[in-house]
Design a protein around this motif. Structure first.
Motif, PDB file in Angstrom:
ATOM      1  N   THR A 119       1.003  -1.019   0.022  1.00 41.49           N
ATOM      2  CA  THR A 119      -0.036  -0.023  -0.003  1.00 41.49           C
ATOM      3  C   THR A 119       0.714   1.368  -0.021  1.00 41.49           C
ATOM      4  O   THR A 119       0.121   2.233  -0.337  1.00 41.49           O
ATOM      5  CB  THR A 119      -0.987   0.097   1.110  1.00 41.49           C
ATOM      6  OG1 THR A 119      -0.150  -0.015   2.375  1.00 41.49           O
ATOM      7  CG2 THR A 119      -2.066  -1.207   1.115  1.00 41.49           C
ATOM      8  N   LYS A 120       2.253   1.275   0.323  1.00 43.69           N
ATOM      9  CA  LYS A 120       2.989   2.401   0.129  1.00 43.69           C
ATOM     10  C   LYS A 120       2.959   3.097  -0.920  1.00 43.69           C
ATOM     11  O   LYS A 120       2.887   4.272  -1.045  1.00 43.69           O
ATOM     12  CB  LYS A 120       4.381   2.082   0.750  1.00 43.69           C
ATOM     13  CG  LYS A 120       5.085   3.311   1.241  1.00 43.69           C
ATOM     14  CD  LYS A 120       6.603   3.168   1.568  1.00 43.69           C
ATOM     15  CE  LYS A 120       7.557   4.194   1.882  1.00 43.69           C
ATOM     16  NZ  LYS A 120       7.221   4.671   3.407  1.00 43.69           N
TER      17      LYS A 120
ATOM     18  N   TYR B 134       1.627   8.118   9.753  1.00 43.35           N
ATOM     19  CA  TYR B 134       2.635   7.511   8.992  1.00 43.35           C
ATOM     20  C   TYR B 134       3.147   8.434   7.639  1.00 43.35           C
ATOM     21  O   TYR B 134       2.263   9.136   7.179  1.00 43.35           O
ATOM     22  CB  TYR B 134       1.795   6.271   8.114  1.00 43.35           C
ATOM     23  CG  TYR B 134       2.486   5.661   7.108  1.00 43.35           C
ATOM     24  CD1 TYR B 134       3.782   4.743   7.441  1.00 43.35           C
ATOM     25  CD2 TYR B 134       1.850   5.466   5.561  1.00 43.35           C
ATOM     26  CE1 TYR B 134       4.055   3.842   6.271  1.00 43.35           C
ATOM     27  CE2 TYR B 134       2.588   4.776   4.869  1.00 43.35           C
ATOM     28  CZ  TYR B 134       3.618   3.982   4.850  1.00 43.35           C
ATOM     29  OH  TYR B 134       4.098   3.070   4.247  1.00 43.35           O
TER      30      TYR B 134
ATOM     31  N   ASN C 275      -6.388   6.941   9.365  1.00 38.18           N
ATOM     32  CA  ASN C 275      -5.857   5.661   9.529  1.00 38.18           C
ATOM     33  C   ASN C 275      -5.998   5.040  11.016  1.00 38.18           C
ATOM     34  O   ASN C 275      -5.726   5.637  11.895  1.00 38.18           O
ATOM     35  CB  ASN C 275      -4.490   5.938   9.663  1.00 38.18           C
ATOM     36  CG  ASN C 275      -3.458   4.776  10.068  1.00 38.18           C
ATOM     37  OD1 ASN C 275      -2.400   4.861  10.666  1.00 38.18           O
ATOM     38  ND2 ASN C 275      -3.605   3.686   9.534  1.00 38.18           N
TER      39      ASN C 275
ATOM     40  N   ASN D 271      -0.966   4.142  12.900  1.00 39.88           N
ATOM     41  CA  ASN D 271       0.419   4.069  13.341  1.00 39.88           C
ATOM     42  C   ASN D 271       0.758   5.568  13.469  1.00 39.88           C
ATOM     43  O   ASN D 271       0.462   6.386  12.570  1.00 39.88           O
ATOM     44  CB  ASN D 271       0.969   3.551  12.098  1.00 39.88           C
ATOM     45  CG  ASN D 271       2.571   3.608  12.231  1.00 39.88           C
ATOM     46  OD1 ASN D 271       3.279   3.867  13.069  1.00 39.88           O
ATOM     47  ND2 ASN D 271       3.076   3.377  11.056  1.00 39.88           N
TER      48      ASN D 271
ATOM     49  N   ASP E 229      -6.744   4.259   5.665  1.00 40.14           N
ATOM     50  CA  ASP E 229      -5.686   3.050   5.656  1.00 40.14           C
ATOM     51  C   ASP E 229      -5.922   2.459   6.875  1.00 40.14           C
ATOM     52  O   ASP E 229      -5.823   2.624   7.831  1.00 40.14           O
ATOM     53  CB  ASP E 229      -4.417   3.974   5.831  1.00 40.14           C
ATOM     54  CG  ASP E 229      -3.214   2.900   5.800  1.00 40.14           C
ATOM     55  OD1 ASP E 229      -3.317   1.899   5.853  1.00 40.14           O
ATOM     56  OD2 ASP E 229      -2.089   3.625   5.811  1.00 40.14           O
TER      57      ASP E 229
ATOM     58  N   CYS F 254      -4.480  -0.777   7.461  1.00 40.66           N
ATOM     59  CA  CYS F 254      -3.645  -1.912   7.097  1.00 40.66           C
ATOM     60  C   CYS F 254      -3.326  -2.844   8.524  1.00 40.66           C
ATOM     61  O   CYS F 254      -2.990  -4.041   8.620  1.00 40.66           O
ATOM     62  CB  CYS F 254      -2.255  -1.592   6.664  1.00 40.66           C
ATOM     63  SG  CYS F 254      -1.421  -0.581   7.615  1.00 40.66           S
ATOM     64  N   TYR F 255      -3.836  -2.096   9.691  1.00 39.26           N
ATOM     65  CA  TYR F 255      -3.852  -2.748  11.015  1.00 39.26           C
ATOM     66  C   TYR F 255      -4.988  -3.292  11.619  1.00 39.26           C
ATOM     67  O   TYR F 255      -5.113  -3.715  12.679  1.00 39.26           O
ATOM     68  CB  TYR F 255      -3.243  -1.831  12.096  1.00 39.26           C
ATOM     69  CG  TYR F 255      -1.669  -1.686  11.630  1.00 39.26           C
ATOM     70  CD1 TYR F 255      -0.656  -2.416  12.059  1.00 39.26           C
ATOM     71  CD2 TYR F 255      -1.392  -0.278  11.141  1.00 39.26           C
ATOM     72  CE1 TYR F 255       0.706  -1.861  11.630  1.00 39.26           C
ATOM     73  CE2 TYR F 255      -0.124  -0.002  10.920  1.00 39.26           C
ATOM     74  CZ  TYR F 255       1.024  -0.427  11.032  1.00 39.26           C
ATOM     75  OH  TYR F 255       2.027  -0.247  10.684  1.00 39.26           O
TER      76      TYR F 255
ATOM     77  N   SER G 135      -3.638  -4.334   3.383  1.00 42.80           N
ATOM     78  CA  SER G 135      -2.413  -4.929   2.938  1.00 42.80           C
ATOM     79  C   SER G 135      -2.233  -6.323   3.504  1.00 42.80           C
ATOM     80  O   SER G 135      -2.782  -6.681   4.545  1.00 42.80           O
ATOM     81  CB  SER G 135      -1.319  -3.892   3.415  1.00 42.80           C
ATOM     82  OG  SER G 135      -0.043  -4.535   3.326  1.00 42.80           O
TER      83      SER G 135
ATOM     84  N   SER H 164       0.856  -7.027   4.143  1.00 45.59           N
ATOM     85  CA  SER H 164       2.298  -7.066   4.612  1.00 45.59           C
ATOM     86  C   SER H 164       2.327  -7.547   6.325  1.00 45.59           C
ATOM     87  O   SER H 164       3.077  -8.210   6.678  1.00 45.59           O
ATOM     88  CB  SER H 164       2.872  -5.540   4.649  1.00 45.59           C
ATOM     89  OG  SER H 164       2.859  -5.422   3.147  1.00 45.59           O
ATOM     90  N   LYS H 165       1.391  -6.957   7.095  1.00 43.14           N
ATOM     91  CA  LYS H 165       1.277  -6.992   8.453  1.00 43.14           C
ATOM     92  C   LYS H 165       0.680  -8.208   8.811  1.00 43.14           C
ATOM     93  O   LYS H 165       0.739  -8.880   9.617  1.00 43.14           O
ATOM     94  CB  LYS H 165       0.653  -5.699   9.209  1.00 43.14           C
ATOM     95  CG  LYS H 165       1.215  -4.565   8.477  1.00 43.14           C
ATOM     96  CD  LYS H 165       2.449  -4.094   9.065  1.00 43.14           C
ATOM     97  CE  LYS H 165       2.986  -2.665   8.309  1.00 43.14           C
ATOM     98  NZ  LYS H 165       4.124  -2.225   8.743  1.00 43.14           N
TER      99      LYS H 165
ATOM    100  N   ARG I 250       4.574  -7.750  -1.297  1.00 43.96           N
ATOM    101  CA  ARG I 250       3.811  -6.513  -1.888  1.00 43.96           C
ATOM    102  C   ARG I 250       2.662  -6.894  -2.316  1.00 43.96           C
ATOM    103  O   ARG I 250       2.539  -7.186  -3.494  1.00 43.96           O
ATOM    104  CB  ARG I 250       4.806  -6.044  -2.995  1.00 43.96           C
ATOM    105  CG  ARG I 250       6.122  -5.483  -2.670  1.00 43.96           C
ATOM    106  CD  ARG I 250       6.802  -4.865  -1.263  1.00 43.96           C
ATOM    107  NE  ARG I 250       5.683  -3.563  -1.174  1.00 43.96           N
ATOM    108  CZ  ARG I 250       5.246  -3.197  -0.030  1.00 43.96           C
ATOM    109  NH1 ARG I 250       5.287  -3.784   1.244  1.00 43.96           N
ATOM    110  NH2 ARG I 250       4.882  -1.955  -0.070  1.00 43.96           N
TER     111      ARG I 250
HETATM  112  C1  LIG Z   1      -0.148   3.070   8.340  1.00 44.83           C
HETATM  113  C2  LIG Z   1       0.641   2.268   7.535  1.00 44.83           C
HETATM  114  N1  LIG Z   1       0.408   2.275   6.092  1.00 44.83           N
HETATM  115  C3  LIG Z   1       0.800   1.855   5.217  1.00 44.83           C
HETATM  116  C4  LIG Z   1       1.743   0.879   5.350  1.00 44.83           C
HETATM  117  C5  LIG Z   1       2.419   0.446   3.977  1.00 44.83           C
HETATM  118  O1  LIG Z   1       2.415  -0.908   4.246  1.00 44.83           O
HETATM  119  P1  LIG Z   1       2.665  -1.850   2.973  1.00 44.83           P
HETATM  120  O2  LIG Z   1       3.288  -0.936   1.805  1.00 44.83           O
HETATM  121  O3  LIG Z   1       3.652  -2.898   3.232  1.00 44.83           O
HETATM  122  O4  LIG Z   1       1.237  -2.536   2.468  1.00 44.83           O
HETATM  123  C6  LIG Z   1       2.451   0.978   6.542  1.00 44.83           C
HETATM  124  C7  LIG Z   1       3.528   0.298   6.912  1.00 44.83           C
HETATM  125  O5  LIG Z   1       4.181   0.448   7.880  1.00 44.83           O
HETATM  126  C8  LIG Z   1       1.816   1.688   7.680  1.00 44.83           C
HETATM  127  O6  LIG Z   1       2.161   1.602   9.016  1.00 44.83           O
END
Ligand SMILES: Cc1ncc(COP(=O)(O)O)c(C=O)c1O
Length: 374
Positions: free
Chosen positions: A98-99, A126, A170, A174, A199, A201-202, A227, A229-230, A238
């Protein structure tokens, strides 16, 4: 003759590169450094996901930019199962983690509506939300938090709102772990004609109350961003998606297809297996919550008051005398722990440090022994 230096954009130092000065302090301790700075997973992804990655046979052809039908179906199924929301097939598309989406979306929104030039984002957040505004040549306008950690929507200037390309939210957040009021945020966006980009992702690491998504409040004018990722420890693969407003999803899907953004075919196959399974995420939740509780206890016993957040896997710890770099230096020198000063997440975070519980339990115990509280 040397050409004069160009006068344009110079990327700032990457925040985590600024921790290089602390690393020798932590590395000098017997047992070495315990890196709790970047939120990069340390635990293994599920074996069946890696098997799907290995055996997909999807290397040869170009994968669809919006994701294969199977990828999008798996993501839709996950939204329904875990978050209780149903989205239509044309309301969801893939992103490469997602970054890249967070960094790129203001630019694409600005191409779509050149009359707007502002990105609204949480003041403590973030860093990529603000960086995306910079990449778009847009203004990055922080929205302050209220005392309860929620966004102070009333503090947004009407003039800024009228110029806004989007509002980023978010939750769980984060670095603070705070949970937002997504219903109020979606309503604010609709009232002001501003897309709200959420956002999330958590989301499966929500410790207080039910998981929440902006999609509970309808898809009109909003996007939820997710995402693997987490949730599945797949930051290196990715894979992510965005879902919500059909017009916005269609527009972004078309732009991103022209630009060649594609989740690699084998990763798409692995992602299907990952989105389809929840048991490995429940195990990961137990690991993170255990580490958050233990490290909060250890730090508090060492005189650094810390508490478990409402969500995500970071401790957001006030520096005892407001000196976050001092606390980061102390934790590096005494505990061998590398942590992030809160100013990485905006000036309002300057009195805090963020500690990511992304190291195995035995490394957390090493910190406890070094602080003399094991
Ligand atoms: C709030 C937040 N958004 C997005 C991301 C991006 O994660 P990714 O690109 O791995 O999906 C992170 C990664 O630390 C994050 O903390």
């Amino acid at each position: 003759m040397t050409a004069p230096a160009p006068a344009g954009f110079v990327p700032p130092p990457y925040p985590y590169d600024r921790l290089d000065e602390l690393k020798p302090l932590a590395s000098a301790l017997d047992g070495g450094m315990v890196d709790l700075s970047i939120g990069t997973p340390c635990d293994a992804p599920p074996a069946f996901v890696l098997e799907a990655l290995r055996s997909s046979g999807a290397e040869r052809g170009y994968p669809p930019s919006i994701g294969t039908a199977a990828y999008r179906e798996a993501a839709r199924g996950w939204l329904e199962r875990r978050l209780g929301v149903v989205v239509a097939a044309d309301e969801l598309a893939a992103c490469v983690g997602t970054k890249e989406l967070v960094a790129g979306v203001p630019h694409w929104l600005r191409l779509r509506d050149p009359s707007r030039d502002t990105v609204l984002y949480p003041a403590i957040s973030y860093p990529t939300y603000a960086m995306g505004a910079t990449f778009a040549g847009a203004r990055a306008v922080p929205v302050p938090a209220r005392a309860d950690g929620r966004l102070d929507l009333g503090a947004i200037d009407e003039h800024d709102a009228s110029r806004a390309l989007c509002l980023w939210v978010n939750t769980p957040a984060n670095p603070t772990g705070a949970l937002g009021d997504l219903g109020a945020e979606a309503a604010w966006g609709r009232a002001h004609g501003v897309p709200v980009l959420s956002d999330e992702c958590y989301v499966e690491f929500t410790w207080s109350g039910p998981r929440r998504t902006i999609l509970e409040h309808g898809t009109d004018g909003v996007l939820a961003v997710h995402s693997l990722s987490k949730r599945s420890n797949l930051a290196g693969a990715r894979a992510g998606f965005y879902a919500g407003d059909a017009d916005l999803v269609h527009y972004l899907g078309e732009v991103r297809k022209h630009a060649g953004f594609m989740v690699p075919g084998p990763v798409q196959a692995a992602a299907v297996a990952a989105w389809d399974d929840d048991a490995h995420v429940d195990e990961q939740c137990a690991r993170y919550l255990g580490r958050l509780e233990r490290l909060a206890e250890v730090l508090t016993a060492a005189g650094i008051a810390a508490s478990v957040p409402d969500g995500a896997f970071y401790l957001w710890v006030p520096a005892p005398d407001g000196d976050a770099w001092g606390l980061a230096r102390r934790l590096a020198a005494d505990a061998g722990a590398l942590v992030s000063p809160g100013e990485f997440y905006g000036p309002d975070g300057a009195g805090f440090v963020r500690i990511a519980v992304v190291q195995p339990d035995d490394r957390i115990e090493l910190i406890a022994r070094r602080l003399g509280v094991a």
